[in-house]
Structures are given as C-alpha cells and as structure tokens.
Design a protein around this motif. Structure first.
Motif, short mmCIF file in Angstrom:
data_model
loop_
_atom_site.label_atom_id
_atom_site.label_comp_id
_atom_site.label_asym_id
_atom_site.label_seq_id
_atom_site.Cartn_x
_atom_site.Cartn_y
_atom_site.Cartn_z
N GLY A 202 3.68 9.76 -9.77
CA GLY A 202 2.99 9.90 -11.05
C GLY A 202 2.33 11.26 -11.17
N GLY A 203 1.74 11.73 -10.07
CA GLY A 203 1.13 13.05 -10.06
C GLY A 203 2.16 14.16 -10.27
N THR B 284 2.45 1.60 -3.46
CA THR B 284 1.44 2.02 -4.43
C THR B 284 1.14 3.51 -4.27
OG1 THR B 284 0.46 -0.18 -4.47
CG2 THR B 284 -0.91 1.65 -5.26
N GLY B 285 0.98 3.95 -3.04
CA GLY B 285 0.74 5.37 -2.79
C GLY B 285 1.90 6.23 -3.25
N SER B 286 3.11 5.75 -3.03
CA SER B 286 4.29 6.48 -3.48
C SER B 286 4.32 6.59 -5.00
CB SER B 286 5.56 5.79 -3.00
OG SER B 286 5.60 5.80 -1.60
N ALA B 287 4.00 5.49 -5.67
CA ALA B 287 3.98 5.51 -7.13
C ALA B 287 2.91 6.47 -7.66
CB ALA B 287 3.73 4.09 -7.67
N ILE B 288 1.76 6.50 -7.02
CA ILE B 288 0.70 7.43 -7.43
C ILE B 288 1.14 8.87 -7.21
CG2 ILE B 288 -1.63 8.24 -6.85
CD1 ILE B 288 -2.33 5.25 -6.32
N ALA B 289 1.76 9.14 -6.06
CA ALA B 289 2.22 10.50 -5.77
C ALA B 289 3.27 10.95 -6.79
CB ALA B 289 2.79 10.58 -4.36
N GLN C 243 0.83 -1.20 0.00
CA GLN C 243 0.00 0.00 0.00
C GLN C 243 0.87 1.26 0.00
OE1 GLN C 243 -0.41 -2.55 2.17
NE2 GLN C 243 -2.47 -3.32 1.78
#
Length: 80
Positions: free
Chosen positions: A61-62, A54-59, A51
C-alpha cells in the motif's frame, strides 16, 4: 540465495535506472520485503501468518501511495 537475489536485484535496478528516471524507479525498492517474503514462501516453505500478510499489504500500500503521489506530481507539473 541471498547473494543471487542481491546480484539480480542490483542488476535489475541499474537496468531500470538506465531506461527510466531514478525517482520513478526507486519507490519500487520498497517492495523488497514483500518479494523476499514471497520467495521464502514459494521456495523455502516459510509459513505465512496473518501478521506477515498484513505487513505485506501495508508495505505494498505504501509503494502504491508513493507511486500514485509521484504520478500526480508529474501530471500537475505537466499542466503548469
């Protein structure tokens, strides 16, 4: 650790803003949670769960999305 990292981050931010436009520097502030996670993992032995990764990858990506959009806007403005 919190005080040192805050002072270091603020110093780096002011240094970057003196050399680049603020609009170009500030999107990188969105990477703060990822950098904090990396420091926790590397220096404090925090456990990285799927988790968190995944959150790091989303951040990140943003951050990339904002930086690329800003670059595209600049390129469009330069052509006009």
């Amino acid at each position: 650790a919190g005080v040192v990292s805050s002072v270091l981050a603020t110093t780096l931010l002011f240094w970057l803003v003196q050399r680049r436009e603020a609009g170009r520097v500030t999107p990188y502030l969105l990477a703060t949670p990822v950098v904090s996670m990396a420091i926790g993992w590397g220096l404090m032995g925090d456990v990285l769960t799927p988790q968190i990764l995944t959150g790091s990858a989303i951040a990140m990506g943003g951050v990339v999305l904002v930086a690329l959009a800003e670059r595209g806007l600049r390129a469009g403005a330069a052509k006009a």
